[in-house]
Design an enzyme around this catalytic site. Structure first.
Site, mmCIF file in Angstrom:
data_model
loop_
_atom_site.group_PDB
_atom_site.id
_atom_site.type_symbol
_atom_site.label_atom_id
_atom_site.label_comp_id
_atom_site.label_asym_id
_atom_site.label_seq_id
_atom_site.Cartn_x
_atom_site.Cartn_y
_atom_site.Cartn_z
ATOM 1 N N ASN A 9 0.251 -1.036 -5.994
ATOM 2 C CA ASN A 9 0.004 -2.493 -6.200
ATOM 3 C C ASN A 9 -1.278 -2.694 -5.498
ATOM 4 O O ASN A 9 -1.636 -2.431 -4.252
ATOM 5 C CB ASN A 9 1.187 -3.237 -5.409
ATOM 6 C CG ASN A 9 0.432 -4.644 -5.205
ATOM 7 O OD1 ASN A 9 -0.414 -5.205 -5.907
ATOM 8 N ND2 ASN A 9 1.319 -5.223 -4.283
ATOM 9 N N TRP A 10 -2.587 -2.871 -6.175
ATOM 10 C CA TRP A 10 -3.990 -3.030 -5.677
ATOM 11 C C TRP A 10 -3.981 -4.171 -4.683
ATOM 12 O O TRP A 10 -5.054 -4.263 -4.176
ATOM 13 C CB TRP A 10 -4.837 -2.606 -6.550
ATOM 14 C CG TRP A 10 -4.840 -1.333 -7.574
ATOM 15 C CD1 TRP A 10 -3.941 -0.459 -7.279
ATOM 16 C CD2 TRP A 10 -5.737 -1.227 -8.589
ATOM 17 N NE1 TRP A 10 -4.209 0.735 -8.042
ATOM 18 C CE2 TRP A 10 -5.178 0.343 -8.931
ATOM 19 C CE3 TRP A 10 -6.827 -1.637 -9.187
ATOM 20 C CZ2 TRP A 10 -6.045 0.849 -10.006
ATOM 21 C CZ3 TRP A 10 -7.407 -0.934 -10.087
ATOM 22 C CH2 TRP A 10 -7.108 0.380 -10.649
ATOM 23 N N LYS A 11 -3.145 -4.983 -5.092
ATOM 24 C CA LYS A 11 -3.470 -6.474 -4.478
ATOM 25 C C LYS A 11 -4.749 -7.197 -4.783
ATOM 26 O O LYS A 11 -5.136 -6.588 -6.107
ATOM 27 C CB LYS A 11 -3.198 -6.225 -2.626
ATOM 28 C CG LYS A 11 -1.793 -5.682 -2.379
ATOM 29 C CD LYS A 11 -1.480 -5.957 -0.972
ATOM 30 C CE LYS A 11 -0.419 -4.843 -0.727
ATOM 31 N NZ LYS A 11 0.297 -5.257 0.550
ATOM 32 N N HIS A 95 6.653 -10.722 -4.904
ATOM 33 C CA HIS A 95 6.042 -9.882 -3.962
ATOM 34 C C HIS A 95 6.062 -10.640 -2.587
ATOM 35 O O HIS A 95 6.046 -11.878 -2.613
ATOM 36 C CB HIS A 95 4.730 -9.597 -4.121
ATOM 37 C CG HIS A 95 4.195 -8.517 -3.119
ATOM 38 N ND1 HIS A 95 3.837 -8.688 -1.867
ATOM 39 C CD2 HIS A 95 4.213 -7.043 -2.999
ATOM 40 C CE1 HIS A 95 3.353 -7.655 -1.190
ATOM 41 N NE2 HIS A 95 3.640 -6.640 -2.245
ATOM 42 N N GLU A 97 4.162 -11.294 -0.355
ATOM 43 C CA GLU A 97 3.021 -11.966 -0.040
ATOM 44 C C GLU A 97 2.962 -13.279 -0.900
ATOM 45 O O GLU A 97 2.348 -14.270 -0.595
ATOM 46 C CB GLU A 97 1.762 -11.055 -0.298
ATOM 47 C CG GLU A 97 1.453 -10.000 0.876
ATOM 48 C CD GLU A 97 0.735 -8.801 0.485
ATOM 49 O OE1 GLU A 97 0.236 -8.668 -0.518
ATOM 50 O OE2 GLU A 97 1.190 -7.772 1.348
ATOM 51 N N GLU A 167 11.274 -4.045 -0.303
ATOM 52 C CA GLU A 167 10.230 -3.786 0.574
ATOM 53 C C GLU A 167 10.505 -4.902 2.034
ATOM 54 O O GLU A 167 10.173 -5.977 1.943
ATOM 55 C CB GLU A 167 8.980 -4.422 -0.198
ATOM 56 C CG GLU A 167 8.691 -3.843 -1.303
ATOM 57 C CD GLU A 167 6.997 -3.968 -1.630
ATOM 58 O OE1 GLU A 167 6.602 -2.865 -2.025
ATOM 59 O OE2 GLU A 167 6.562 -4.926 -1.807
ATOM 60 N N GLY A 173 2.092 -2.726 4.832
ATOM 61 C CA GLY A 173 0.456 -2.658 5.409
ATOM 62 C C GLY A 173 0.663 -2.500 6.981
ATOM 63 O O GLY A 173 -0.379 -2.625 7.512
ATOM 64 N N SER A 213 4.330 0.760 3.623
ATOM 65 C CA SER A 213 3.805 1.875 4.202
ATOM 66 C C SER A 213 3.862 3.234 3.387
ATOM 67 O O SER A 213 4.003 4.216 4.379
ATOM 68 C CB SER A 213 3.946 1.969 5.734
ATOM 69 O OG SER A 213 3.270 0.723 6.148
ATOM 70 N N GLY A 234 1.229 0.150 -1.645
ATOM 71 C CA GLY A 234 0.056 -0.808 -1.704
ATOM 72 C C GLY A 234 -1.085 -0.054 -1.360
ATOM 73 O O GLY A 234 -1.815 0.666 -2.060
ATOM 74 N N GLY A 235 -1.363 -0.074 0.092
ATOM 75 C CA GLY A 235 -2.607 0.658 0.448
ATOM 76 C C GLY A 235 -3.009 2.030 -0.105
ATOM 77 O O GLY A 235 -4.229 2.241 -0.390
#
Ligand code: PEP
Length: 253
Positions: A9-11, A95, A97, A167, A173, A213, A234-235
């Site tokens: 997930n590049w956000k 998600h 977010e 998640e 993150g 993470s 993610g990251g």
């Protein structure tokens, strides 16, 4: 045996040209990784270019969100058909977010899953509890509400296409990861909820990914657990080496 899924997930990261570069690196490093499905979820502006970059590779592409209506006066929204037409096969729905910053509810998640099915997209549905909820001993209740309300009204044929990502919000993150045992316990609980909703045979086929993470240093351990069928990253998905090294850990299962 469930085929592992490694999703990135590049956000809200990478311009279209940066996204194409990252995709080319993922395609190159991912060559020959046959036992795993790799899915990348760039921002909307990069989707068309990324879809054409992966065209001759097994890498699949997901949107990060959709709206539930097919078309119309919904300024700023994107429909499931629009994603399908440019070559997306998956879409991330609910998600944390989106739930936290854009007010998405389980009812909205439910409508978005229906829209994904209508367009032939596979939904990656995110669920997770906050730290406060976990510390209050409410984690399982929260997850149950998200699953039961999010999946309301789907028959078994629709449910067989669902992918779930557990998640825990406190792990996204933050550098904090649920231990592999904590994650696996929640995954087994989610599978028991799916058994109640759709029967044991189907529940055994549904992929439940872990997210929060995930990095090359913890992916082996997480993916060694019986009920962890992949990861949503993610990251670490913004770096081709890290992302593919995570994907390789799924081959050791
Ligand atoms: C995510 O965005 O779904 C996620 C798990 O992020 P990170 O890996 O950066 O914690």
């Amino acid at each position: 045996m469930r085929r592992p899924i490694i999703a990135g997930n590049w956000k809200m990261n990478k311009t279209s040209s940066e996204g194409v570069e990252l995709t080319k690196a993922i395609v190159g490093l991912g060559k020959g990784l046959d036992g795993v499905d790799i899915v990348i979820a760039p921002p909307f502006t990069s989707l068309a270019a990324v879809c054409s970059t992966v065209k001759d590779s097994p890498i699949k592409v997901a949107g990060q969100n959709i709206f539930w209506e097919k078309s119309g006066a919904y300024t700023g929204e994107i429909s499931a058909d629009m994603l399908g037409e440019i070559g997306c096969s998956h879409v991330i729905i609910g998600h944390s977010e989106r739930r936290q910053f854009f007010g998405e509810t389980d009812e909205m998640v439910n409508k978005k899953i229906s829209a994904a099915f209508s367009a032939g997209l596979l939904p990656i549905v995110c669920v997770g509890e906050t730290l406060e909820q976990r510390e209050a001993g409410r984690a399982k209740d929260i997850i149950k509400g998200q699953i039961v309300n999010g999946f309301k009204g789907f028959d078994n044929s629709a449910a067989s296409k669902i992918i779930i990502a557990y998640e825990p919000i406190w792990a996204i993150g933050t550098g904090k990861t649920a231990t592999s045992d904590e994650a696996n316990e929640m995954h087994a609980y989610i599978r028991s909820l799916l058994t109640d909703l759709f029967g044991a045979a189907l529940a055994k086929k549904i992929n439940i990914l872990y997210g929060g993470s995930v990095k090359p240093s913890n992916s082996n351990e997480l993916l060694s657990k019986e009920d962890i069928d992949g990861v949503l990253v993610g990251g670490a998905s913004l770096d081709a080496d890290s992302f593919i090294s995570i994907a390789k850990s799924a081959l050791n299962r």
